[in-house]
Structures are given as structure tokens and as C-alpha cells.
Enzyme design. Structure first.
Site, PDB file in Angstrom:
ATOM      1  N   LYS A   1     -35.540  -5.998 -38.520  1.00  0.00           N
ATOM      2  CA  LYS A   1     -35.980  -6.918 -37.472  1.00  0.00           C
ATOM      3  C   LYS A   1     -37.448  -6.663 -37.188  1.00  0.00           C
ATOM      4  CE  LYS A   1     -35.844  -7.637 -32.522  1.00  0.00           C
ATOM      5  NZ  LYS A   1     -35.565  -7.003 -31.233  1.00  0.00           N
TER       6      LYS A   1
ATOM      7  N   TYR B   1     -40.529  -1.424 -35.054  1.00  0.00           N
ATOM      8  CA  TYR B   1     -41.498  -1.721 -34.014  1.00  0.00           C
ATOM      9  C   TYR B   1     -42.756  -0.876 -34.184  1.00  0.00           C
ATOM     10  CZ  TYR B   1     -37.929  -4.183 -31.235  1.00  0.00           C
ATOM     11  OH  TYR B   1     -36.979  -5.062 -30.773  1.00  0.00           O
TER      12      TYR B   1
END
Length: 311
Positions: free
Chosen positions: A200, A166
């Protein structure tokens, strides 16, 4: 259409390869694809995400959805895994998230401390470990050191390590924001460089109002959504890429994003609110439709993975 990575492409120890095989072929959509149902939003966002579908506040809702909807795994923090997984043990594979934070402090200097261990993941029978790394945060030096410890523990345990990569922090905002192509592409590369087995990331976006903030040459690139995703997959190299579903949105946009991602060569998806904010029957229908797409679009070779000696 870009060919996705297979297990044959990855130089992995036996334990990691075995567990990744189960996530990619035995459970969920199969055919080398992974579809994960995360339920870490209660920690990350608080209970507000459950308001739209009150049934979803009980983790048994997500466990039933993961089982009946054919997901590859559910991603839990340690407390939920210990309290709710027992009835579903062996039926719904577990990815144990071992770090997390609340949304209360601002993300200017984001950091996600570990609240569980790889040993907990082994004890709970997890197929993989999940770790959130805040790329570009002023505290990324602590983050990288903490991730390094987790990586070594996962290596010894034979557990695949999935990085929630992130981009965050005040400096990232100064370079165009966390969902820019620059930020997502950089995050994918860092995941490979630091030793993640799976990463991810969010779907990258171009914001014309922020283009001047993007570092060169990203500020000059004119790419389609698929071309950006293909570049992200290339930057991740021998780290499998799974795409975040983000907040709930309309079916047409969701299914189009899924198709674009699959055509770009991603290995799968991690869909939370897009599914469990729906009523149960509606969520099952959406999961079935996406599973069918994952089995048909750009399907990787099952035979290659099996031929590599994984059973």
C-alpha cells in the site's frame, strides 16, 4: 493502458494464492481487483477522525459498510477484531494489522511496534496480515528486522502479507518529503525487496518548491500522475500495488484519481476516511461507483487466474 498483475504472474505458495484469490475475485469488486476498508485510524490518529461523522466511532458502522458496500476486506487492529467481528465473521474478510503507533510522538524517528501476531491472524480467521513499515526512518533497521520475523511467520501460516509502506522520518523530509515520487517509488521497491505480497502506497506528488531536494534523477523528471504511478507499479514488480485514499476529499478529485490509478495498472485501493467519514447512504453510493470503475477500467483477465489452478 498498463495490464495489472494477475495471480498467474505471482509465484506464491498455495495458501497465500488461495487467500489472495478470495480477496481479488470472490469478495469485493472481483475481476482481480481489491478494495479494502481500513479502520486503524483510531489508534494512529485518535478519535478526532470520527468527529465529522459521529456514527463512525462504532466499528459496526464500518463493518456494515464493508458488507453492504462490497469491500474485499476490512483492516482492523486486534482489539477491534476480537470485540466486533464475531457477528460479521465469514461475511466480511479480515486483514489483521499487527503493528501500529499513536500520532503523539513526532515522526522524526518513526517506528511501529507489533502488538499482535500472525498466530492472532490465524486464530481470527484473517485472509491476510497487514504491517506498517516506515521507509527511511532512522529506526528502519529495527523495522526491517521486525518485518522479517513477521514475513517468516506469514510464510509458514500461508497468509499474504500486505505492507503499508510509509516513507517517514527526518531524513526523508530532507529529501523532499514523504509523498514525493522519489519516496513513494523507493517504498514500492523496498516492499518487493523485503518480501511483501501486496504494498500500500500513497499517490506520488511533485512539489516544485521541494524539487531541488529530490535525489537525482528524480529532481529532473517531468512526469504526469499516471506516468509516476506506472513507474511505481514497475518498481513493485511482482508485488501487487494498492493505493491509499488518504484524507477525505471531493468526489471529482477522488474519482479522477481512481481512474488514473487503474489506468496505471494498480491492483486496488484502501479507502478509509474517504468512505466512513460520509453518511452511510452516501458512502454506499461512492463505493458502488468506484466498484463499477474497477470492474470496467483496465480489467485484468479472470480466466488466467482460474486457469492457474486457484479455486
Amino acid at each position: 493502458m498498463k495490464r495489472p498483475l494477475t495471480l498467474e504472474d505471482l509465484d506464491l505458495p498455495i495458501g497465500k494464492k488461495t487467500r489472495l484469490y478470495r480477496l481479488l475475485h470472490k469478495y469485493g469488486p472481483g475481476h482481480g481487483r481489491m478494495m479494502v476498508l481500513p479502520i486503524d485510524q483510531g489508534l494512529e490518529h485518535g478519535p478526532r477522525d470520527f468527529f465529522v461523522n459521529p456514527d463512525s466511532i462504532n466499528p459496526e458502522f464500518q463493518l456494515r459498510l464493508a458488507l453492504e458496500g462490497g469491500f474485499s476486506a476490512i483492516a482492523f487492529q486486534v482489539g477491534l477484531a476480537e470485540k466486533y467481528l464475531r457477528t460479521f465473521a465469514g461475511k466480511v474478510p479480515l486483514i489483521l494489522k499487527i503493528n501500529g503507533k499513536t500520532e503523539v510522538p513526532p515522526d522524526d524517528e518513526a517506528f511501529s511496534p507489533c502488538n499482535a501476531t500472525v498466530e492472532d491472524a490465524v486464530r481470527l480467521g484473517a485472509e491476510a496480515v497487514g504491517y506498517t513499515c516506515y521507509i527511511g526512518s532512522p529506526r528502519q533497521d529495527e523495522d526491517f528486522i521486525q518485518f522479517g520475523r513477521v514475513r517468516r511467520e506469514a510464510e509458514r501460516a500461508g497468509l499474504p502479507l500486505i505492507m503499508w509502506a510509509y516513507p517517514r522520518g527526518k531524513f526523508m523530509e530532507q529529501k523532499g518529503g514523504r509523498d514525493s515520487f522519489y519516496a513513494v517509488d523507493y517504498a514500492a521497491r523496498i516492499a518487493q525487496e523485503l518480501g511483501a505480497d501486496v504494498v500500500k502506497v500513497n499517490i506520488p506528488k511533485i512539489d516544485e518548491e521541494k524539487r531541488a531536494l529530490y535525489p537525482k534523477p528524480y529532481n529532473e523528471l517531468k512526469l504526469t500522475a499516471r506516468e509516476m504511478l506506472e513507474h511505481v507499479v514497475a518498481s513493485a514488480g511482482r508485488t501487487l500495488v494498492i493505493i491509499s485514499g488518504g484524507s477525505k476529499r471531493g468526489d471529482e478529485a477522488l474519482f479522477q484519481d481512481v481512474r488514473t490509478c487503474l489506468e496505471a495498472g494498480v491492483a486496488g485501493f484502501i479507502f478509509g476516511r474517504n468512505f466512513w467519514q460520509r453518511r452511510f447512504g452516501e458512502a454506499l453510493d461512492a463505493a458502488g461507483r468506484i466498484t463499477k470503475m474497477m470492474q470496467e477500467v483496465g480489467q485484468p483477465s479472470v480466466e488466467k487466474a482460474v486457469a492457474g489452478g486457484v479455486r
